[in-house]
Scaffold this motif. Structure first.
Motif, short mmCIF file in Angstrom:
data_model
loop_
_atom_site.label_atom_id
_atom_site.label_comp_id
_atom_site.label_asym_id
_atom_site.label_seq_id
_atom_site.Cartn_x
_atom_site.Cartn_y
_atom_site.Cartn_z
N ASP A 311 25.05 -41.97 32.71
CA ASP A 311 24.89 -43.06 31.74
C ASP A 311 26.24 -43.33 31.10
O ASP A 311 26.78 -42.48 30.36
CB ASP A 311 23.85 -42.67 30.68
CG ASP A 311 23.44 -43.86 29.83
OD1 ASP A 311 24.33 -44.65 29.46
OD2 ASP A 311 22.23 -44.01 29.55
N GLU A 314 26.43 -43.14 27.18
CA GLU A 314 26.47 -41.79 26.61
C GLU A 314 27.88 -41.22 26.68
O GLU A 314 28.34 -40.53 25.75
CB GLU A 314 25.49 -40.89 27.35
CG GLU A 314 24.03 -41.27 27.12
CD GLU A 314 23.08 -40.33 27.87
OE1 GLU A 314 23.59 -39.42 28.57
OE2 GLU A 314 21.86 -40.51 27.75
N ARG A 340 21.75 -49.59 26.62
CA ARG A 340 21.17 -48.38 27.18
C ARG A 340 20.89 -48.54 28.68
O ARG A 340 20.82 -49.64 29.19
CB ARG A 340 19.88 -48.02 26.45
CG ARG A 340 20.10 -47.75 24.97
CD ARG A 340 18.94 -47.03 24.35
NE ARG A 340 19.17 -46.77 22.94
CZ ARG A 340 18.44 -45.94 22.20
NH1 ARG A 340 17.44 -45.31 22.76
NH2 ARG A 340 18.73 -45.77 20.93
N LYS A 461 14.48 -48.25 32.77
CA LYS A 461 14.43 -48.17 31.30
C LYS A 461 14.59 -49.57 30.70
O LYS A 461 15.22 -50.44 31.27
CB LYS A 461 15.55 -47.27 30.80
CG LYS A 461 15.40 -45.82 31.22
CD LYS A 461 16.52 -44.99 30.68
CE LYS A 461 16.38 -43.52 31.11
NZ LYS A 461 17.46 -42.69 30.56
N GLU A 463 16.18 -52.24 28.23
CA GLU A 463 17.50 -52.41 27.63
C GLU A 463 17.38 -52.55 26.14
O GLU A 463 16.57 -53.30 25.63
CB GLU A 463 18.16 -53.66 28.25
CG GLU A 463 19.58 -53.86 27.74
CD GLU A 463 20.21 -55.05 28.41
OE1 GLU A 463 20.61 -55.97 27.66
OE2 GLU A 463 20.28 -55.07 29.64
N ASP A 464 18.14 -51.77 25.41
CA ASP A 464 18.09 -51.80 23.96
C ASP A 464 19.52 -51.68 23.42
O ASP A 464 20.10 -50.59 23.44
CB ASP A 464 17.23 -50.65 23.44
CG ASP A 464 17.07 -50.70 21.93
OD1 ASP A 464 16.65 -49.68 21.37
OD2 ASP A 464 17.42 -51.74 21.33
#
Length: 468
Positions: A311, A314, A340, A461, A463-464
């Motif tokens: 990621d 991160e 994210r 996942k 997206e945020d």
């Protein structure tokens, strides 16, 4: 030369069998023509006895007198007991005698017979046909021919085939020798060039004309020597630059230690000199670490290291935690906009190193009160990382060189910031190793923006976006 000899041997065998085939075919055609001619003559004589009651000597002589010259070497007419009723030969006349020629015996059994051979330059043929009276053989007609004219035709044809084959074979041998010697000289030229390059003469080029395989090999060899020459030049430049960069801190350490040894200093001054020596040693350590990273980035075995899902957002957060103190000390604002689930298939340490080097450069070469903004996002196909700063920027003529080893836009400022000119080289090698691309957009005195793109791997996942 071995290839030429093999080619000549194969050609000789082909011509040999071609001569045998042509000779056999020619003779067979002559035999068929002779058979047809002799059958016509036999049929003519036999049909002349149709309607007679018996086959007698007088009847045979009468028929032959009527038919006249038959253009044959010898003609015999026999009765049913193989006794000769008529013989055209004047020297070996067999009239009244019994003959046991194979053809006569077979004809008296009711068969048409024909034999033909080529011998001593002549075509020798013989044939026999029964004379049927009341559906029984009452005798036979035997003809033999010794045809030297037809034999001469066969001999001339075979001689011409042989002559032309020898001429063709000699021409092929000469061409093979010429081609083999030419090819051998060209190959020797390539081998000599290879030996010269092996001895270190990378500037040597092979001059060869043509469009064959050897010319292709020569052209590829020239391209290889160009690459070797470039590689050697790059290696020499690398060693020279590395020596120069290492020499500067070493010279500083030497100067500082000499000053300590040759002068009486108070504790404060000595502590300052020792601190400077430590700083130079740290600079040497950082340079050695960067050289090691660059070497590892180019290592083909490490390039085969297993990739994993990483990621990128991160990793940016991890880099921020480490570099925030540096940014605060230089009065540079460090911000980011991270999406994210921006996952890529990569080596985790490589992604961290790429982000760290770009952000660290953005902080070090910035103005007091400036900022570095990092953005991470993705599309359906790629993850995009941008690192934008408000620093002094890069001159247009230097943009194309910033990924070269030891290249620094402002050498004085780079040394002051502790730079070695290796950071962006490491970034470029790591990006390429992880299937990505890197671009730079910079305006002098307006800042610089680096954009790195990697293939995107969606983990499903949502997206945020988060502001950091």
């Amino acid at each position: 030369m071995r290839n030429a000899l093999a080619y000549m041997l194969i050609t000789s065998l082909v011509l040999f069998f071609l001569n045998i085939y042509s000779a056999g075919t020619t003779r067979q055609m002559m035999f068929q023509a002779k058979h047809a001619s002799q059958q016509d003559k036999l049929q003519l004589v036999v049909s002349s006895f149709s309607g007679v009651d018996s086959l007698t000597k007088e009847m045979a002589e009468q028929v032959m007198n009527v038919l006249g010259e038959m253009n044959v070497t010898r003609i015999l007419i026999t009765d049913a007991q193989s006794r000769v009723l008529y013989d055209s030969s004047q020297t070996r006349n067999a009239a009244g005698r019994i003959v046991l020629f194979e053809e006569v015996v077979q004809a008296l059994q009711g068969m048409d017979v024909f034999h033909c051979i080529y011998s001593s330059g002549a075509l020798i043929s013989s044939g026999a046909m029964p004379v049927m009276l009341r559906d029984k053989p009452a005798g036979c007609v035997y003809i033999t021919e010794y045809d030297s004219d037809q034999g001469q035709i066969i001999a001339n044809l075979e001689l011409n085939f042989l002559r032309y084959s020898l001429i063709l074979l000699i021409a092929i041998i000469l061409c093979s020798i010429v081609f083999s010697l030419t090819g051998s000289r060209r190959m020797q030229k390539i081998l000599r060039s290879m030996r010269m390059v092996r001895e270190g003469e990378y500037s040597h080029k092979i001059q060869m004309r043509g469009n064959d395989e050897l010319t292709t090999i020569a052209n590829e060899f020239n391209k290889l020597t160009d690459r070797l020459q470039q590689s050697e030049a790059a290696q020499r430049q690398f060693v020279s630059d590395a020596s120069h960069e290492l020499k500067t801190p070493l010279a500083s350490i030497k100067l500082l230690t000499d000053s300590i040894l040759q002068n009486d200093m108070d504790a404060g001054t000595m502590r300052e000199f020792v601190s400077d020596i430590g700083n130079e040693a740290d600079r040497l350590t950082r340079m050695a670490q960067k050289l090691l990273r660059l070497s590892r980035a180019e290592d083909t075995q490490l390039q085969q290291q297993e990739h994993e899902l990483v990621d990128v957002g991160e990793k940016v957060s991890s880099v921020f935690r480490l570099l925030v103190p540096l940014a605060d000390s230089m009065n540079v604002e460090l911000t980011g906009s991270l999406a994210r689930a921006c996952t890529v298939l990569s080596i985790e340490d490589d992604i961290y190193q790429i982000i760290f080097n770009l952000v660290e450069n953005g902080i070090k070469y910035n103005r007091s009160g400036g900022s570095v903004h990092v953005t991470v996002g993705h599309t359906e196909e790629e993850v995009q990382l941008t690192v934008a700063d408000t620093g002094v920027g890069i001159p247009p003529d230097a943009v194309g060189h910033i990924f070269e080893r030891f290249y620094r836009v402002d050498k004085a400022r780079s040394r002051q910031a502790g730079g070695s000119g290796l950071g962006l080289s490491i970034v470029h090698e790591l990006v390429v190793r992880n299937y990505g691309t890197i671009e730079v957009d910079s305006k002098e005195l307006s800042g610089t923006c680096f954009t790195v793109r990697f293939p995107y791997f969606d983990l499903g996942k949502e997206e945020d976006d988060a502001q950091v």
